[in-house]
Design a protein around this motif. Sequence first.
Motif, PDB file in Angstrom:
ATOM      1  N   VAL A  40      46.575   8.631 -23.570  1.00 38.69           N
ATOM      2  CA  VAL A  40      46.522   7.170 -23.632  1.00 38.69           C
ATOM      3  C   VAL A  40      46.890   6.761 -25.048  1.00 38.69           C
ATOM      4  CG1 VAL A  40      45.099   5.097 -23.415  1.00 38.69           C
ATOM      5  CG2 VAL A  40      44.654   7.080 -21.934  1.00 38.69           C
ATOM      6  N   TYR A  41      47.883   5.900 -25.181  1.00 37.04           N
ATOM      7  CA  TYR A  41      48.214   5.251 -26.449  1.00 37.04           C
ATOM      8  C   TYR A  41      47.563   3.875 -26.406  1.00 37.04           C
ATOM      9  CZ  TYR A  41      51.998   8.655 -27.228  1.00 37.04           C
ATOM     10  OH  TYR A  41      52.736   9.806 -27.425  1.00 37.04           O
ATOM     11  N   ALA A  42      46.727   3.566 -27.410  1.00 41.99           N
ATOM     12  CA  ALA A  42      46.023   2.280 -27.426  1.00 41.99           C
ATOM     13  C   ALA A  42      46.288   1.555 -28.742  1.00 41.99           C
ATOM     14  CB  ALA A  42      44.533   2.497 -27.212  1.00 41.99           C
TER      15      ALA A  42
ATOM     16  N   GLY B 285      47.084  13.766 -15.984  1.00 41.62           N
ATOM     17  CA  GLY B 285      48.204  14.285 -16.759  1.00 41.62           C
ATOM     18  C   GLY B 285      49.238  13.248 -17.159  1.00 41.62           C
ATOM     19  N   ASP B 286      49.111  12.032 -16.652  1.00 48.10           N
ATOM     20  CA  ASP B 286      50.076  10.976 -16.982  1.00 48.10           C
ATOM     21  C   ASP B 286      49.892  10.482 -18.414  1.00 48.10           C
ATOM     22  OD1 ASP B 286      51.441  10.879 -14.568  1.00 48.10           O
ATOM     23  OD2 ASP B 286      50.211   9.271 -13.737  1.00 48.10           O
ATOM     24  N   THR B 287      50.923   9.803 -18.904  1.00 54.46           N
ATOM     25  CA  THR B 287      50.877   9.128 -20.197  1.00 54.46           C
ATOM     26  C   THR B 287      50.928   7.631 -19.927  1.00 54.46           C
ATOM     27  OG1 THR B 287      52.000  10.966 -21.267  1.00 54.46           O
ATOM     28  CG2 THR B 287      52.003   8.871 -22.446  1.00 54.46           C
TER      29      THR B 287
ATOM     30  N   GLU C 272      61.544   9.412 -26.078  1.00 56.02           N
ATOM     31  CA  GLU C 272      61.732  10.230 -24.872  1.00 56.02           C
ATOM     32  C   GLU C 272      60.488  10.281 -23.979  1.00 56.02           C
ATOM     33  OE1 GLU C 272      60.201  12.809 -28.169  1.00 56.02           O
ATOM     34  OE2 GLU C 272      61.799  11.323 -28.023  1.00 56.02           O
ATOM     35  N   THR C 273      59.402   9.660 -24.410  1.00 55.94           N
ATOM     36  CA  THR C 273      58.163   9.665 -23.635  1.00 55.94           C
ATOM     37  C   THR C 273      58.283   8.742 -22.428  1.00 55.94           C
ATOM     38  OG1 THR C 273      56.877  10.035 -25.645  1.00 55.94           O
ATOM     39  CG2 THR C 273      55.683   9.219 -23.729  1.00 55.94           C
ATOM     40  N   SER C 274      58.030   9.289 -21.254  1.00 54.77           N
ATOM     41  CA  SER C 274      58.015   8.432 -20.072  1.00 54.77           C
ATOM     42  C   SER C 274      56.570   8.011 -19.806  1.00 54.77           C
ATOM     43  CB  SER C 274      58.615   9.134 -18.857  1.00 54.77           C
ATOM     44  OG  SER C 274      57.846  10.234 -18.475  1.00 54.77           O
ATOM     45  N   LEU C 275      56.411   6.783 -19.364  1.00 54.57           N
ATOM     46  CA  LEU C 275      55.093   6.190 -19.162  1.00 54.57           C
ATOM     47  C   LEU C 275      54.880   5.859 -17.693  1.00 54.57           C
ATOM     48  CD1 LEU C 275      55.186   3.706 -22.176  1.00 54.57           C
ATOM     49  CD2 LEU C 275      53.987   5.912 -22.082  1.00 54.57           C
ATOM     50  N   ARG C 276      53.667   6.143 -17.216  1.00 57.74           N
ATOM     51  CA  ARG C 276      53.317   5.821 -15.837  1.00 57.74           C
ATOM     52  C   ARG C 276      52.813   4.383 -15.712  1.00 57.74           C
ATOM     53  NH1 ARG C 276      54.439   7.267 -10.909  1.00 57.74           N
ATOM     54  NH2 ARG C 276      54.016   9.436 -11.335  1.00 57.74           N
TER      55      ARG C 276
ATOM     56  N   LEU D  18      58.135  -0.968 -23.356  1.00 61.19           N
ATOM     57  CA  LEU D  18      57.484  -0.315 -22.224  1.00 61.19           C
ATOM     58  C   LEU D  18      58.428  -0.159 -21.032  1.00 61.19           C
ATOM     59  CD1 LEU D  18      54.032  -2.092 -22.449  1.00 61.19           C
ATOM     60  CD2 LEU D  18      54.465   0.346 -22.854  1.00 61.19           C
ATOM     61  N   LEU D  19      59.180  -1.198 -20.720  1.00 63.02           N
ATOM     62  CA  LEU D  19      60.100  -1.117 -19.578  1.00 63.02           C
ATOM     63  C   LEU D  19      61.143  -0.024 -19.783  1.00 63.02           C
ATOM     64  CD1 LEU D  19      60.676  -4.845 -18.555  1.00 63.02           C
ATOM     65  CD2 LEU D  19      59.343  -3.098 -17.359  1.00 63.02           C
ATOM     66  N   ALA D  20      61.552   0.192 -21.032  1.00 66.23           N
ATOM     67  CA  ALA D  20      62.541   1.237 -21.329  1.00 66.23           C
ATOM     68  C   ALA D  20      61.987   2.631 -21.048  1.00 66.23           C
ATOM     69  CB  ALA D  20      62.975   1.145 -22.795  1.00 66.23           C
ATOM     70  N   ARG D  21      60.668   2.786 -21.032  1.00 66.16           N
ATOM     71  CA  ARG D  21      60.025   4.090 -20.840  1.00 66.16           C
ATOM     72  C   ARG D  21      59.300   4.213 -19.496  1.00 66.16           C
ATOM     73  NH1 ARG D  21      60.096   2.599 -26.043  1.00 66.16           N
ATOM     74  NH2 ARG D  21      60.142   4.150 -27.711  1.00 66.16           N
ATOM     75  N   LEU D  22      59.258   3.144 -18.719  1.00 72.02           N
ATOM     76  CA  LEU D  22      58.470   3.122 -17.484  1.00 72.02           C
ATOM     77  C   LEU D  22      59.120   3.979 -16.394  1.00 72.02           C
ATOM     78  CD1 LEU D  22      55.880   1.818 -16.305  1.00 72.02           C
ATOM     79  CD2 LEU D  22      57.351  -0.003 -15.406  1.00 72.02           C
ATOM     80  N   GLU D  23      58.319   4.881 -15.827  1.00 67.71           N
ATOM     81  CA  GLU D  23      58.780   5.758 -14.750  1.00 67.71           C
ATOM     82  C   GLU D  23      58.964   4.974 -13.453  1.00 67.71           C
ATOM     83  OE1 GLU D  23      55.742   8.685 -14.209  1.00 67.71           O
ATOM     84  OE2 GLU D  23      55.944   9.462 -16.253  1.00 67.71           O
ATOM     85  N   SER D  24      59.705   5.550 -12.550  1.00 69.50           N
ATOM     86  CA  SER D  24      59.814   5.000 -11.206  1.00 69.50           C
ATOM     87  C   SER D  24      58.423   4.982 -10.576  1.00 69.50           C
ATOM     88  CB  SER D  24      60.758   5.864 -10.371  1.00 69.50           C
ATOM     89  OG  SER D  24      60.804   5.401  -9.046  1.00 69.50           O
ATOM     90  N   LYS D  25      58.068   3.906  -9.924  1.00 71.33           N
ATOM     91  CA  LYS D  25      56.750   3.645  -9.322  1.00 71.33           C
ATOM     92  C   LYS D  25      55.665   3.386 -10.367  1.00 71.33           C
ATOM     93  CE  LYS D  25      58.499   4.457  -5.268  1.00 71.33           C
ATOM     94  NZ  LYS D  25      59.541   3.512  -4.985  1.00 71.33           N
TER      95      LYS D  25
END
Length: 187
Positions: free
Chosen positions: A47-49, A20-22, A90-94, A124-131
């Motif tokens: 997955v965005y590629a 379920g992650d992005t 607003e998309t958060s990324l794992r 990417l860092l602006a959207r990266l989730e914790s962990k």
Amino acid sequence: MLQTAMRFSHTLLKEVILTGDTVVDATMGNGHDTAFLAQLVGLNGLVYAFDVQEQALQNTDKRLVETGLREQVRLFHQGHETIATAIPEETSLRAAIFNLGYLPKSDKQIITKPDTTEQALDALLARLESKGRIVLVVYYGHTGGEAELAMVQDYCQKLPQEIYSVLTYQFINQKNNPPILFCIERK
């Protein structure tokens, strides 16, 4: 036995990516990482590629169709420097992965570049989730490769330790410029 940089990159991503992650494949190449990410996120994930070469898109699309993973992937025929506009803010990324250098068995004049890689990292860092993690496998044994390696190393060293942990992984006794892996994890 010690893992290659590529294999270790998958180990690092498997530890954090859930169904379920992005996630992002910033350099889809021949689609190996894209398919790997698509398996991890499952049908409920995304997955965005990205890649600038039409051949990369064709190879990746074919691999995804053959493995039944095409549904959860969005392919972009554009450089990773466009992540900021291609992925909703607003998309958060794992997680994300880069293989920096050139597409194997193709035009070695078409390479990733320090400025576009830096733009992608910022987005990417602006959207990266914790962990969450960003893994960069840097191939630098070609013209322009040393400059990109220097940028990635400098970029990673300047990240504030209160927010990020950064790992580097490399074989120091091998010939022919073995790739160097960097992993950025948001605390």
